[in-house]
Structures are given as C-alpha cells and as structure tokens.
Design an enzyme around this catalytic site. Sequence first.
Site, PDB file in Angstrom:
ATOM      1  N   GLU A  35       0.899  -1.406  -0.033  1.00 53.93           N
ATOM      2  CA  GLU A  35      -0.080   0.084  -0.113  1.00 53.93           C
ATOM      3  C   GLU A  35       0.966   1.417  -0.003  1.00 53.93           C
ATOM      4  OE1 GLU A  35      -2.945   0.170  -1.270  1.00 53.93           O
ATOM      5  OE2 GLU A  35      -3.529  -1.123   0.366  1.00 53.93           O
ATOM      6  N   THR A  37       2.846   2.135  -2.356  1.00 54.11           N
ATOM      7  CA  THR A  37       4.284   1.931  -2.785  1.00 54.11           C
ATOM      8  C   THR A  37       3.965   2.089  -4.373  1.00 54.11           C
ATOM      9  OG1 THR A  37       3.470  -0.236  -2.801  1.00 54.11           O
ATOM     10  CG2 THR A  37       4.957   0.196  -1.174  1.00 54.11           C
ATOM     11  N   GLY A 122     -15.970   5.356  -3.554  1.00 52.90           N
ATOM     12  CA  GLY A 122     -15.501   6.094  -2.470  1.00 52.90           C
ATOM     13  C   GLY A 122     -15.054   5.167  -1.471  1.00 52.90           C
ATOM     14  N   SER A 127     -13.437   2.343  -7.376  1.00 55.53           N
ATOM     15  CA  SER A 127     -14.484   2.427  -8.618  1.00 55.53           C
ATOM     16  C   SER A 127     -13.998   3.224  -9.885  1.00 55.53           C
ATOM     17  CB  SER A 127     -15.649   3.031  -7.894  1.00 55.53           C
ATOM     18  OG  SER A 127     -15.534   4.053  -7.108  1.00 55.53           O
ATOM     19  N   GLU A 160      -7.290  10.151 -14.945  1.00 60.70           N
ATOM     20  CA  GLU A 160      -7.325  10.497 -13.602  1.00 60.70           C
ATOM     21  C   GLU A 160      -6.550  11.512 -13.446  1.00 60.70           C
ATOM     22  OE1 GLU A 160      -9.220   7.623 -11.541  1.00 60.70           O
ATOM     23  OE2 GLU A 160      -8.882   8.640  -9.822  1.00 60.70           O
ATOM     24  N   ASP A 172      -4.587   0.673  -9.332  1.00 58.46           N
ATOM     25  CA  ASP A 172      -5.885   0.428  -9.663  1.00 58.46           C
ATOM     26  C   ASP A 172      -6.360   0.066 -11.002  1.00 58.46           C
ATOM     27  OD1 ASP A 172      -5.755   1.121  -6.972  1.00 58.46           O
ATOM     28  OD2 ASP A 172      -6.983   2.872  -7.032  1.00 58.46           O
TER      29      ASP A 172
END
Length: 383
Positions: A35, A37, A122, A127, A160, A172
């Site tokens: 996480e 990273t 969220g 998502s 994004e 993601d």
Amino acid sequence: MPLDKHDVAEHFARQFHQPPRWIVRAPGRVNLIGEHTDYNDGFVLPLAIDRAIWIGLRPRDDRRVVIHSVDYGEVQEFSLDDLTNGKEGWVEYLKGTSWSLQEAGHKLSGWEGVLVGDVPLGAGLASSAALEMATARAMGAVSGFDWQPAEMAKLGQRAENQWVGVNCGIMDQLVSAAGRAGHALLIDCRSLEIQPVPFPEGVAVVVLDTSTRRGLVDSQYNQRRAQCAAAAEFFNVKALRDVDLDLFQQLASDLDDTVQRRALHVVTENDRTLQAVEAMRRGETCALGVLMYKSHVSLRDDYEVSSEALNAMVEVARTHPACFGARMTGAGFGGCAVALIEARAADDFVQHTAAAYQQQTGHAPAIYACQATDGAQVVQGDD
Ligand code: GLA
C-alpha cells in the site's frame, strides 16, 4: 449477488428496446498488500474482484457518446470532437478516458448505452479505475482497437491525473485491466511487469467496509507523495523503490522525523510485499496473514493513513480464529479493510465481525467474501 450480463442486457433493453451489441465489464479491486508503494515505483499485490462497472452499448453513426447511468438515473452525452472538462460528475471519467485515448492516437467512434455498477463509490475499491477501464473497453469494442492492458491502464491513469485531477498511481487501473481469476497480481510498478500468484486452497478474501468515508483524502494523499519524493531526493535515488533497509538505516537519522517514518513504511512495505508473494506461492497462509497485520501497523503508525474505524475493524477481525490476517486497503482514512480467512468459516467470520464492529463503533458495516476475477473484458459481442 454481484451484477451479471443478464442484468446489463435487461437495463439496455429497457432503454433501447433491443439487445446490446456489446457488454463490457471492468472490475474494482482489493489490495492484499503493497500500500502506497505504487507511486514509489514499488511492488503491489492486488486482485480484481467480482464487483464491477458494466456497460451495454451499440454503435452510433455520429461521433457522440450517450450514456444512461442506471445508478444515478441520469443521461449524459458528449461529442468526441469537442471534449471539454465539466469539472465534476461521473461522466468526466468517460470524457477523460476518451480524451487520453485520442491523445494517444486511437480513432474513436460514437456509441450509446447503459452504465451500471456494483463497486461501492469512495470505499477504496477503485470504482474510478473500473469506470475508466470499462470506458476504454467499450471504446475498444466499438472502435476496433486491441486491448493492451498496460497501455490502457496508463491512459486511464492519465485521464484520472490530468482530466479528473486526482494524482493516483498505476495500481488500480492496471489490476482492473489485467486481473486474473483465482489469482492476485504481483505488479512491479516500475517496469509494469505482472506475475499472477494463485490463491492457496481453502482461503477466502473478505472485504470489510467500515461505512466511513473521509474527505481530505486527496490532499493527504498528495502530501504523502510529496514526502516520499523528498525522501527519494534525500537518498539520492529515482524513487524509494531503490532504498533498502540497510541504506535506510545508514542514512535516515539525518531525515526529518515525519519524512523518515513515511520512507520507513515504503521501504518495509516493498519488502513485505515480496515476502508475501513467496508465502503465497508456498501456501504459507499464516505467514502471509502476519505480513498483512504488519502492513496495517506500518500504515497506522508510520504512514498515518489509517483511521479509528479501520483500526477497530482490523482488531475485531483479528479476534476471530479463522482470520489469518487483516489490514486497511486502498488510500486509507476510511473505506475498506481486507481480511484473509479460512474459507469454510466465512459465514461465521462475517457475522462475528459485523456484530462486534457495529457494537464497538456504532457504524453498520458491509462485510462480504469476494472472488478474484479476470480484468476488463468484452463479455458479449466481438472482441
Ligand atoms: C489509491 C491510488 C493507488 C494507490 C493506493 C494506495 O487507491 O489510486 O494508485 O496509490 O491509493 O496504495
């Protein structure tokens, strides 16, 4: 029950009175370990889950995109010849992805369709990345270009970062694009090399949604990124990926205390992630679970991105005998934790954890087992 293609076909038929030409899906994810990273060129170990964004669509003769969102009960449309940033709302993810695809030279065609999903918003289950990858898959189907997962992930991340304005890493989008059923993916976020790692027998992954959502995630996230960049500069390396524990221990005492702890998390988390892969490959689920607990402590104390609700959830999960390990997952500050448990005790674990968490915090959680699924795919119609 997760949504399936029949639900999507039904929603499409209600709007357009015929079956969709294509149905595409792109999954959300949970991250087992690794996480904060990804933007340090490090290692992550996420899985694509059976919660996804779905689009049912048919081509149009013009260059417009018209989408009915079932969940928002709303229709939005835009022209591929005139993409302007409207700043807010779900359609910006579709516009941003169209923009980055066109910037990369893809020739896009217009379409119309329905959008429906069951990735909670969220909650830290990606998502937004799922929506970007579903858009890219829909665009690929109607416009006839090949699915290259790493390329599509990078274009989703660009949308994004530059269109939506959230400075996320690559994890993601890449796991949503490239997930593999029954596997987690070890991703090297520098080379984008992916190694699927199978789940040991009899183990289930449970998502534990604390039902808390925090504001300020973006500003805290950007601050952590800046602290990591400052630490990399201090160590004179390209990214914290290039610092191991030895180098850290030799030099870190000259670093500002906060930046030191941020860097310590990243250095140790990269190491834990590689150890976790070894444990998983050897079927050593207990060792994997211990690494998850350690990751949580490091995120809580050194990286400081956990929350009371997430800490309570992890502690409650830990008291159940079937739990191998648990930790917060995603950016943090609220949202979800993830636990690895003995599959045959899944129902008991879910009941126990939900009741104990609610009693302790007063929040009603959503807790459910999930399956590792394939990444973004064309489920119906020519690929
Ligand atoms: C969010 C970002 C990812 C990653 C995680 C933290 O999910 O989108 O790129 O940085 O936070 O690991």
